[in-house]
Write a protein that holds these residues in place. Structure first.
Motif, short mmCIF file in Angstrom:
data_model
loop_
_atom_site.label_atom_id
_atom_site.label_comp_id
_atom_site.label_asym_id
_atom_site.label_seq_id
_atom_site.Cartn_x
_atom_site.Cartn_y
_atom_site.Cartn_z
N MET A 4 65.83 34.60 34.50
CA MET A 4 64.83 34.81 33.45
C MET A 4 63.66 33.85 33.66
O MET A 4 63.87 32.63 33.66
N ASN A 5 62.46 34.38 33.87
CA ASN A 5 61.30 33.53 34.16
C ASN A 5 60.59 33.06 32.90
O ASN A 5 59.38 33.19 32.77
N GLU B 65 71.79 25.99 30.22
CA GLU B 65 72.77 26.79 29.47
C GLU B 65 72.13 28.02 28.85
O GLU B 65 72.78 29.06 28.69
N LYS B 66 70.85 27.90 28.49
CA LYS B 66 70.14 29.02 27.89
C LYS B 66 69.45 29.91 28.93
O LYS B 66 68.72 30.84 28.57
N ALA B 67 69.70 29.61 30.19
CA ALA B 67 69.15 30.40 31.31
C ALA B 67 67.63 30.40 31.33
O ALA B 67 67.01 31.38 31.76
N LEU B 68 67.02 29.31 30.87
CA LEU B 68 65.57 29.17 30.98
C LEU B 68 65.20 28.81 32.42
O LEU B 68 65.96 28.14 33.12
N HIS B 69 64.02 29.23 32.83
CA HIS B 69 63.53 28.86 34.15
C HIS B 69 63.10 27.39 34.16
O HIS B 69 63.24 26.71 35.18
N SER C 76 69.56 20.24 38.64
CA SER C 76 70.09 21.42 37.94
C SER C 76 69.39 22.72 38.31
O SER C 76 69.79 23.79 37.85
N GLY C 77 68.32 22.63 39.10
CA GLY C 77 67.56 23.83 39.42
C GLY C 77 66.68 24.31 38.28
O GLY C 77 66.34 25.49 38.20
N GLY D 288 63.98 27.33 23.52
CA GLY D 288 63.84 28.66 24.11
C GLY D 288 63.45 29.76 23.16
O GLY D 288 63.22 30.89 23.58
N THR D 289 63.32 29.43 21.87
CA THR D 289 62.95 30.45 20.88
C THR D 289 61.58 31.05 21.20
O THR D 289 61.37 32.25 21.08
N CYS D 290 60.64 30.19 21.56
CA CYS D 290 59.31 30.63 21.97
C CYS D 290 59.10 30.14 23.41
O CYS D 290 59.56 29.05 23.77
N PHE D 291 58.40 30.92 24.20
CA PHE D 291 58.32 30.58 25.61
C PHE D 291 57.03 31.08 26.24
O PHE D 291 56.25 31.81 25.64
#
Length: 277
Positions: free
Chosen positions: A1-2, A28-32, A55-56, A259-262
């Motif tokens: 997920m970008n 953990e939230k799969a954020l970029h 962690s990448g 991650g709510t807003c991105f």
């Protein structure tokens, strides 16, 4: 997920989680990626960069500078700042000193209202004793003393811009923060303009060198998002988004979960290209 959350606070200022922990949460939230944007400090950036690399997770060095215009606090985000720049560090130190003076005046105003809390009580709420104190720490004390029932009530009744104890102190204007961020190699973005309700200010700052406007913010409704997107397009600047994540205190999330807003990766790449122009 970008997706990247470009407005994240840590224990370096008034966040609840260390830089390492917010990087872990982002994974953990799969954020970029995330941007570390603590109030008037870049002290959390290096740790976040270190664990981001392991962690990448992309970590953008950032800051949120507190300024004053027309009697209210105006926050300017800076992305891709040179967090090792000593001149920038000195300017941020002056900002933190102004924040401390504001805290003293705020406690005095609370006392005048019959609410007595001490600076020692406020400082005890900092998760990292090297971090700077802010209004969320004061709100925590108000909740624990039973003065208010929640963090939201603390801000609504006392600490927010319409609160009885709200106070500003002499600080730099947002135009100066724009210059400081540019000089540190970064790109300035106006944080949560919907909280200011001042379109003239937004337009003036866009003319003064903003690189973007934070449109996607938890305190913006859809009408606000459309409105500020239109302003950004008019000036040919970028639109960004971030959760303004601090963490949960006494059952209240201030402002929203990570991650709510991105912001999308394409926009972040444009921010990087324009940084320092």
């Amino acid at each position: 997920m970008n997706h990247l959350d470009l407005h994240v606070h840590t224990t370096a200022s008034d966040g609840m989680f260390s830089p390492k922990d917010v990087v872990k949460m982002a994974r953990e939230k799969a954020l970029h990626g995330i941007a570390i944007t603590d109030h008037d400090t870049v002290d959390g950036v290096e740790e976040a960069l270190k664990y981001g690399k392991e962690s990448g997770i992309m970590v953008i060095p950032g800051v949120e500078i507190s300024t004053v215009a027309d009697g209210q606090d105006i926050h300017v985000l800076g992305y891709y700042v040179d967090y090792t720049d000593q001149a920038f560090h000195a300017r941020l130190r002056e900002q933190r000193e102004a924040r401390q003076r504001r805290n003293v005046l705020l406690l005095k105003k609370l006392e005048d209202l019959g609410v007595r809390i001490t600076m020692e009580e406020v400082l005890s709420k900092k998760k990292d004793q090297t971090g700077n104190a802010g209004r969320p720490h004061i709100a925590e004390v108000l909740v624990e003393k039973g003065v208010v029932q929640s963090m939201n009530e603390a801000f609504d009744k006392y600490l927010g811009k319409d609160g009885a104890a709200y106070v500003t102190t002499p600080r730099i204007r947002p135009e100066e923060a724009i210059v400081f961020i540019r000089q540190a190699g970064g790109i300035p973005v106006l944080a949560h303009p919907g909280l200011y309700q001042d379109d003239k200010l937004v337009n003036d700052l866009a003319k003064a060198g903003l690189g973007g406007i934070e449109v996607n913010h938890p305190d913006h409704d859809e009408r606000m998002k459309l409105h500020y997107t239109q302003i950004a397009r008019r000036f040919g600047i970028l639109t960004t988004g971030g959760s303004d994540f601090h963490g949960e205190r006494h059952g209240s999330m201030y402002h929203a979960p990570l991650g709510t807003c991105f912001t999308d990766l394409e926009t972040v790449e444009k921010l990087a290209e324009k940084a320092g122009e």
